[in-house]
Design a protein around this motif. Structure first.
Motif, short mmCIF file in Angstrom:
data_model
loop_
_atom_site.label_atom_id
_atom_site.label_comp_id
_atom_site.label_asym_id
_atom_site.label_seq_id
_atom_site.Cartn_x
_atom_site.Cartn_y
_atom_site.Cartn_z
N ILE A 29 0.68 -1.19 0.06
CA ILE A 29 0.22 0.13 0.02
C ILE A 29 0.94 1.24 -0.05
O ILE A 29 1.80 1.36 0.86
CB ILE A 29 -0.99 0.05 1.35
N PRO A 30 0.56 1.95 -0.90
CA PRO A 30 1.73 3.25 -1.20
C PRO A 30 1.42 4.45 0.00
O PRO A 30 0.39 4.47 0.52
CB PRO A 30 1.21 3.83 -2.54
N ALA A 78 1.19 7.93 1.28
CA ALA A 78 0.76 9.28 0.69
C ALA A 78 1.87 10.44 0.90
O ALA A 78 1.73 11.32 0.30
CB ALA A 78 -0.70 9.54 1.22
N LEU A 80 -4.49 2.54 9.62
CA LEU A 80 -5.68 2.19 8.56
C LEU A 80 -5.23 0.75 8.03
O LEU A 80 -6.14 -0.04 7.84
CB LEU A 80 -5.12 3.16 7.59
N VAL A 104 -7.35 -2.64 7.63
CA VAL A 104 -7.63 -3.22 6.59
C VAL A 104 -7.22 -4.81 6.58
O VAL A 104 -8.08 -5.38 6.07
CB VAL A 104 -6.95 -2.34 5.42
#
Lengths: 194, 57
Positions: free
Chosen positions: A112-113, A115, A128, A132
């Motif tokens: 997951i990149p 931000a 997060l 997930v």
């Protein structure tokens, strides 16, 4: 992220040359699809090391079976199908599914990149990711694999249906169910967070 | 045809752009008049943003 089309002249040329036994041409196809093939395998078996191994096996099988490739589907779809068949056999043999182990899930989530490099945001992102991951682990294997193929690998419904050998309508309903379930799970997890 | 029960299972594919033009039109028309389904669609869109780590604002 979409796979190359069968009308891609460059790809057709590479496939033709590889079928004639030109290893260099096959090498170019491997470089083009290696990452995607491993991604598909990872969606199906979870363990990154096993996925890499399955990726290698996929290309060996592909090279051996190249004379049988008739171009009725795109080369990428043909490859993904080989990878998914190997992954299904692997699952049957190893009986390691459906629960993703902690370390495997961690590795998966590293994809997951980020931000931003900001530490506060990094912490929020980690939180997060944890949520997930927790929600993903609650899904059935069928629902998890379909959502990983769509969200992580960016495959179309058509491609997923060919890889998993099920109708497009089934892909649609599994994705709908998986997303609805994930949404509910994440809402519950957020409600639990003080 | 445009009851929420019929539309909700299509929302995920609508968000992915995977519906036929006729189905998309049907969903879009329903969304014009249904806040509940609109909310579900927004939830799916936010879910994708959470997944990719994109900002949610």
């Amino acid at each position: 992220l979409r796979s190359a089309s069968i009308t891609d002249d460059d790809e057709l040329d590479l496939v033709r040359r590889a079928k004639r036994g030109e290893r260099e041409a096959f090498g170019a196809l491997v470089r083009r699809y290696q990452q995607r093939v491993v991604g598909v395998a990872r969606a199906l078996v979870h363990n990154p090391d096993d996925a890499v191994e399955l990726g290698q096996e996929t290309f060996i099988r592909a090279f051996q079976n190249l004379p049988n490739f008739e171009g009725r589907s795109s080369f990428s779809t043909w490859l993904y199908r080989i990878a998914s068949n190997l992954a299904i056999d692997w699952r049957r043999r190893e009986m390691r599914y459906p629960v993703a182990r902690g370390e495997e899930a961690e590795n998966e989530l590293r994809k997951i990149p980020s931000a931003s490099g900001d530490s506060f945001r990094e912490a929020a992102r980690d939180e997060l990711s944890r949520k997930v991951r927790g929600a993903l682990e609650e899904l059935t294997a069928e629902h998890r694999e379909v959502i990983l193929l769509r969200e992580m690998e960016g495959l179309s419904y058509e491609e997923i249906s060919e890889i998993l050998g099920c109708p497009k309508g089934t892909v649609m309903s599994r994705l709908h169910y998986a997303r609805s379930h994930l949404r509910d799970l994440l809402k519950d997890l957020e409600a639990e967070t003080p | 045809v445009n009851r929420c029960d019929d539309i909700v299972p299509l929302l995920s594919a609508f968000n992915d752009g995977e519906l036929s033009p006729i189905e998309s039109d049907q969903v879009a028309r329903h969304l014009d008049n249904c806040e509940k389904c609109k909310e579900t669609l927004v939830d799916f869109m936010l879910l994708y943003r959470r997944w990719t780590g994109s900002p949610t604002t």
